[in-house]
Write a protein that holds these residues in place. Structure first.
Motif, mmCIF file in Angstrom:
data_model
loop_
_atom_site.group_PDB
_atom_site.id
_atom_site.type_symbol
_atom_site.label_atom_id
_atom_site.label_comp_id
_atom_site.label_asym_id
_atom_site.label_seq_id
_atom_site.Cartn_x
_atom_site.Cartn_y
_atom_site.Cartn_z
ATOM 1 N N GLU A 7 2.838 29.726 5.505
ATOM 2 C CA GLU A 7 2.063 29.969 6.720
ATOM 3 C C GLU A 7 0.648 30.397 6.312
ATOM 4 N N PRO A 8 -0.175 29.456 5.871
ATOM 5 C CA PRO A 8 -1.499 29.804 5.347
ATOM 6 C C PRO A 8 -2.424 30.459 6.373
ATOM 7 N N TYR A 9 -2.197 30.235 7.642
ATOM 8 C CA TYR A 9 -3.016 30.860 8.687
ATOM 9 C C TYR A 9 -2.837 32.373 8.723
ATOM 10 N N LEU A 10 -1.785 32.899 8.087
ATOM 11 C CA LEU A 10 -1.555 34.344 8.045
ATOM 12 C C LEU A 10 -2.179 35.022 6.828
ATOM 13 N N ASP A 11 -2.615 34.241 5.843
ATOM 14 C CA ASP A 11 -3.135 34.820 4.602
ATOM 15 C C ASP A 11 -4.258 35.829 4.824
ATOM 16 N N PRO A 12 -5.254 35.556 5.689
ATOM 17 C CA PRO A 12 -6.315 36.559 5.878
ATOM 18 C C PRO A 12 -5.778 37.901 6.388
ATOM 19 N N PHE A 13 -4.730 37.860 7.177
ATOM 20 C CA PHE A 13 -4.165 39.090 7.737
ATOM 21 C C PHE A 13 -3.298 39.810 6.717
ATOM 22 N N LYS A 14 -2.520 39.061 5.941
ATOM 23 C CA LYS A 14 -1.622 39.660 4.956
ATOM 24 C C LYS A 14 -2.389 40.369 3.850
ATOM 25 N N ASN A 15 -3.558 39.828 3.484
ATOM 26 C CA ASN A 15 -4.327 40.402 2.371
ATOM 27 C C ASN A 15 -4.769 41.832 2.628
ATOM 28 N N GLY A 16 -4.950 42.217 3.881
ATOM 29 C CA GLY A 16 -5.419 43.572 4.176
ATOM 30 C C GLY A 16 -4.318 44.543 4.524
ATOM 31 N N LEU A 17 -3.064 44.148 4.370
ATOM 32 C CA LEU A 17 -1.944 44.998 4.783
ATOM 33 C C LEU A 17 -1.256 45.671 3.614
ATOM 34 N N ASP A 18 -0.771 46.863 3.878
ATOM 35 C CA ASP A 18 0.161 47.510 2.960
ATOM 36 C C ASP A 18 1.545 47.225 3.522
ATOM 37 N N GLY A 19 2.348 46.497 2.789
ATOM 38 C CA GLY A 19 3.678 46.149 3.282
ATOM 39 C C GLY A 19 3.699 44.762 3.890
ATOM 40 N N ASP A 20 4.784 44.481 4.616
ATOM 41 C CA ASP A 20 4.997 43.160 5.185
ATOM 42 C C ASP A 20 4.365 43.017 6.562
ATOM 43 N N LEU A 21 3.870 41.819 6.848
ATOM 44 C CA LEU A 21 3.363 41.497 8.183
ATOM 45 C C LEU A 21 4.524 41.248 9.130
ATOM 46 N N THR A 22 5.541 40.520 8.654
ATOM 47 C CA THR A 22 6.694 40.169 9.485
ATOM 48 C C THR A 22 7.930 40.859 8.935
ATOM 49 N N TYR A 23 8.569 41.679 9.763
ATOM 50 C CA TYR A 23 9.780 42.349 9.299
ATOM 51 C C TYR A 23 10.919 41.328 9.157
ATOM 52 N N ASP A 24 11.885 41.635 8.316
ATOM 53 C CA ASP A 24 13.015 40.750 8.082
ATOM 54 C C ASP A 24 13.857 40.615 9.347
ATOM 55 N N PHE A 25 14.225 39.380 9.676
ATOM 56 C CA PHE A 25 15.144 39.120 10.785
ATOM 57 C C PHE A 25 15.695 37.709 10.655
ATOM 58 N N ASP A 26 16.755 37.452 11.397
ATOM 59 C CA ASP A 26 17.251 36.083 11.557
ATOM 60 C C ASP A 26 17.513 35.866 13.045
ATOM 61 N N LEU A 27 17.691 34.603 13.432
ATOM 62 C CA LEU A 27 17.869 34.281 14.848
ATOM 63 C C LEU A 27 19.057 34.997 15.466
ATOM 64 N N THR A 28 20.157 35.047 14.735
ATOM 65 C CA THR A 28 21.357 35.678 15.283
ATOM 66 C C THR A 28 21.077 37.129 15.636
ATOM 67 N N GLY A 29 20.326 37.813 14.785
ATOM 68 C CA GLY A 29 20.033 39.222 15.026
ATOM 69 C C GLY A 29 19.116 39.472 16.216
ATOM 70 N N VAL A 30 18.181 38.568 16.485
ATOM 71 C CA VAL A 30 17.217 38.807 17.575
ATOM 72 C C VAL A 30 17.537 38.036 18.855
ATOM 73 N N THR A 31 18.356 36.968 18.757
ATOM 74 C CA THR A 31 18.657 36.183 19.963
ATOM 75 C C THR A 31 20.148 36.029 20.220
ATOM 76 N N GLY A 32 20.968 36.319 19.213
ATOM 77 C CA GLY A 32 22.404 36.117 19.368
ATOM 78 C C GLY A 32 22.842 34.686 19.117
ATOM 79 N N GLN A 33 21.921 33.806 18.752
ATOM 80 C CA GLN A 33 22.262 32.416 18.478
ATOM 81 C C GLN A 33 21.860 32.058 17.053
ATOM 82 N N MET A 34 22.578 31.114 16.462
ATOM 83 C CA MET A 34 22.301 30.734 15.072
ATOM 84 C C MET A 34 21.134 29.766 14.952
#
Length: 186
Positions: free
Chosen positions: A110-137
Motif C-alpha cells: 500500500e504505497p499510498y500509506l508510506d508518507p504516513f507510516k514514516n512519521g509514526l511510532d508503531g503500526d498505522l493499522t492494528y492487526d485484525f481479520d474479517l472474522t474478528g471485525v465482521t463475523g464473516q470469513m
C-alpha cells in the motif's frame, strides 16, 4: 415595426429556451454523471485533507466494477456520505498483520500509506481479520470492505461493516480544490 417586435419576441424565447435546456443538462450531469463532494475530516489523510473538494464520477461503477484501492463515496448508515478506500472485493479474505495487508493470504503493498507510516511510532493499522471485525470469513457478494487511509482515526468497515454496492455513490477521482492540490487520483 410590428415585425421587429415579433423578431425580438422570437429572439427572447430562443434565449429562454436555450437557458432552460442548459440548466436541465447541467442538472442531469450533476445528478447522474458527476458531482462535487467536500472531504469532511481527516480519515483519508495523507491522501486527502479536510475540506478538499473532489469530483465524484457517478457512472464509473455502472459500466465497470470497483477495483482494489479505488477511493469511493458511499451512503453510510447514519445517512451521511463517507469517502474511503476499497480494500476488499467480493470473495476476498482480508487480514492485517504487523501493519501489512494480506488479501487471500498474499501480502499486498500500500504505497499510498508510506508518507504516513514514516512519521509514526508503531503500526498505522492494528492487526485484525474479517472474522474478528465482521463475523464473516470473506467479503460477501455485491459488497466492499473499505478503510480510511488514516487507519487510527477512521470510521470504516471495521466498525460499520461491509458497504453494499447499491450504497456506492461513485468513485472520487479528481481533487479540484485547493488548486495547489489539483490532481487526478489513480
Amino acid at each position: 415595426m410590428n415585425s421587429k417586435r415579433t423578431a425580438d419576441k422570437k429572439d427572447s424565447w430562443e434565449w429562454i429556451r436555450a437557458l432552460v435546456i442548459a440548466f436541465i443538462l447541467a442538472g442531469a450531469v450533476r445528478y447522474f454523471i458527476f458531482a462535487p463532494i467536500v472531504v469532511d475530516g481527516e480519515s483519508m489523510m495523507p491522501t486527502l485533507h479536510d475540506r478538499d473538494r473532489m469530483i465524484v464520477n457517478k457512472i464509473s461503477y455502472n459500466i465497470g466494477d470497483a477495483e482494489r484501492f479505488d477511493i469511493i463515496v458511499f451512503e453510510a448508515v447514519e445517512g451521511r456520505d463517507y469517502i474511503k478506500r476499497v480494500i476488499g472485493l467480493p470473495g476476498d479474505k482480508i487480514e492485517y498483520k504487523d501493519d501489512t495487508l494480506y488479501v487471500n493470504d498474499e501480502p499486498i503493498e500500500e504505497p499510498y500509506l508510506d508518507p504516513f507510516k514514516n512519521g509514526l511510532d508503531g503500526d498505522l493499522t492494528y492487526d485484525f481479520d474479517l472474522t474478528g471485525v465482521t463475523g464473516q470469513m470473506t467479503v460477501p457478494e455485491d459488497h466492499l470492505f473499505v478503510l480510511g487511509d488514516n487507519r487510527q482515526h477512521s470510521k470504516d468497515s471495521r466498525s460499520i461493516g461491509f458497504v453494499p454496492m447499491e450504497k456506492v455513490v461513485g468513485e472520487a477521482n479528481i481533487i479540484f480544490w485547493p488548486l495547489t492540490d489539483l490532481q487526478v487520483m489513480e
